[in-house]
Scaffold this active site. Structure first.
Site, PDB file in Angstrom:
ATOM      1  N   LYS A  18       0.777  -1.254   0.080  1.00 14.33           N
ATOM      2  CA  LYS A  18       0.079   0.054   0.046  1.00 14.33           C
ATOM      3  C   LYS A  18       0.764   1.323  -0.066  1.00 14.33           C
ATOM      4  CE  LYS A  18      -3.919   0.737  -0.008  1.00 14.33           C
ATOM      5  NZ  LYS A  18      -4.995   0.322   1.330  1.00 14.33           N
ATOM      6  N   GLU A  20      -6.711  12.994   1.454  1.00 12.47           N
ATOM      7  CA  GLU A  20      -7.715  12.367   2.184  1.00 12.47           C
ATOM      8  C   GLU A  20      -8.177  13.082   3.253  1.00 12.47           C
ATOM      9  OE1 GLU A  20      -7.957   7.734   2.462  1.00 12.47           O
ATOM     10  OE2 GLU A  20      -6.101   8.064   1.743  1.00 12.47           O
TER      11      GLU A  20
END
Ligand code: ARG
Length: 464
Positions: free
Chosen positions: A287, A294
């Protein structure tokens, strides 16, 4: 003065403030960040009182020296803030009196904390708006840089998040630039209205001393003294306006954030955000998360919340000052901090994003993004637009069935839907032809993007 009561206003009281009430009503924990503006306002007030013959020049000089020392102590972290002294204003005034004696007690002549606090917040907000304006400009400058670089880069443009028509990446980024130009204007407008001086309104009705408000106004670089004393001490509409401009800015930043999040996903794969703006997962080794956009998207919530807080705080308050207004500071300060943080993150990150041109192009080739161009082609050859729409719709249905984009079909395949379609059709079915044809102000053609970058630059240069 009784030692049982508050030193600043204890005269008429017979018992000290309850310890919890003192903590409950104190604002010093959060309003101490206005110390610089409070000192600046007090120096201007002392100078004015001297002109007005209320203070002597020696008294004024003692006050200015004392306040200067207090400033240094605060900045060195040596100042002792006291909850018992409630707020930044009384803390500084008490420290001044401790330092210079009786003259310190004269500073508050012709002034109230009500006009003092209203003045301090406006001065504070004005300084912060200047920083915010500079940060918006830095972000916009960064956008112009990549828009220029990406003027020829083709990506799919979307409506309903479905592939619509090809656009240039530079054009897309200039849409962000425009949003921010309006945000800039909103903060400028807000600054203009905030930049009015309450000082002289005193508690609510003005003062009996021969004050010279024009002088304080000039010293503090306000546009004008407030016209009405009752209004000056009571309204916090400028803070509401700031939170409103901030909410709209944050809303824009959430839209940009959302696109950055989508574009960095494996499904879109349009851009790469440098590692320094991303974080990993503690469990999934593969990841790389777009945490910064965000988080900015998430931070919009608190700013919208502060707007609601302040609107509700102000609602139904009778004239003039009410203690309710002490609650203006935390939402306002947090909105300021949040806006500055988000802008800084964006201004650092956006210019560093790397486009994945092949991947964008690939996506634009999928999804029949040149369908409108084919319809326009048929219209140019004399077909009414609605009929052209129908013809292209059928071609697209065929393409879906065959797994072919319009540009990948042979002339025979295309011609089965209309004999108006001839060999020159392929000029309009290319992505380059499609974007280049939208060649007018506000259009996506690469040369229009370059011209818009120049106009944008001229706009930024005018800001100086
Ligand atoms: N700490 C107060 C505020 O933030 C200052 C003004 C208080 N005035 C008063 N009369 N209680 O609003």
């Amino acid at each position: 003065m009784s030692d049982k009561t508050n030193q600043q206003w204890g005269g008429r009281f017979n018992e000290p403030t309850d310890a919890f009430v003192a903590r409950f009503t104190a604002s010093v924990k959060f309003d101490q960040r206005m110390y610089l503006q409070d000192i600046r306002g007090s120096i201007a007030h002392a100078k004015m009182l001297t002109q007005a013959g209320v203070l002597t020049e020696d008294e004024r000089d003692d006050i200015i020296r004392g306040l200067g020392e207090i400033r240094v102590e605060i900045e060195r972290g040596e100042f002792e803030w006291s909850i018992e002294l409630e707020d930044v204003h009384m803390n500084i005034e008490a420290a001044l009196t401790k330092k210079i004696g009786i003259t310190g007690k004269k500073l508050h002549t012709g002034r109230s904390r009500n006009d003092q606090v209203a003045t301090d917040i406006r001065l504070y907000l004005r300084d912060e708006i200047d920083l915010i304006l500079a940060e918006i400009t830095r972000l916009q400058q960064g956008l112009l840089g990549i828009a220029e670089r990406e003027a020829d880069t083709i990506m799919p443009g979307f409506t309903h998040l479905q592939t619509a028509q090809p656009v240039t990446f530079g054009h897309h980024l200039l849409a962000w630039f425009e949003m921010l130009s309006r945000d800039f204007g909103r903060f400028e407008d807000c600054r203009e209205r905030a930049n009015i001086m309450p000082l002289g309104a005193a508690a609510l009705a003005g003062t009996t001393y021969p004050i010279q408000r024009d002088l304080t106004c000039e010293l503090l670089e306000f546009n004008a003294p407030a016209e009405n004393s009752l209004d000056a001490v009571s309204d916090r509409d400028f803070a509401i306006e700031f939170c409103s401009a901030s909410s709209i800015l944050l809303m824009h930043l959430t839209r940009m954030s959302e696109e950055l999040v989508l574009w960095t996903s494996a499904q879109f794969d349009f851009i790469n955000l440098p590692d320094r703006f991303c974080t990993g997962s503690s469990i999934m080794p593969q990841k790389k998360n777009p945490d910064v956009p965000e988080l900015v998207r998430g931070k919009s919530g608190r700013v919208y919340g502060h707007l609601m807080s302040l609107l509700t705080l102000m609602k139904s308050q009778p004239l003039a000052y009410n203690k309710d207004n002490q609650e203006d500071k935390e939402p306002l300060f947090d909105a300021i901090d949040t806006v500055k943080g988000c802008l800084r993150a964006f201004a650092d990150m956006v210019p560093a994003l790397e486009s994945k041109k092949e991947s964008m192009r690939e996506a634009a080739l999928r999804g029949f993004s040149t369908a409108t161009d084919l319809a326009d082609y048929l219209v140019r050859k004399g077909m009414p637009f609605r009929d052209a729409h129908e013809v292209v719709g059928k071609s697209v249905a065929y393409g879906i069935e065959q797994g072919k984009d319009l540009g990948e079909m042979s002339l025979e395949e295309l011609a089965q839907f209309s004999d108006t379609i001839e060999a020159d059709v392929f000029e309009v079915l290319t992505l380059e032809g499609s974007v280049a044809a939208r060649d007018h102000i506000g259009g996506t053609a690469p040369n229009q993007v370059r011209a818009a970058v120049k106009r944008g630059q001229a706009k930024l240069d005018e800001r100086g």
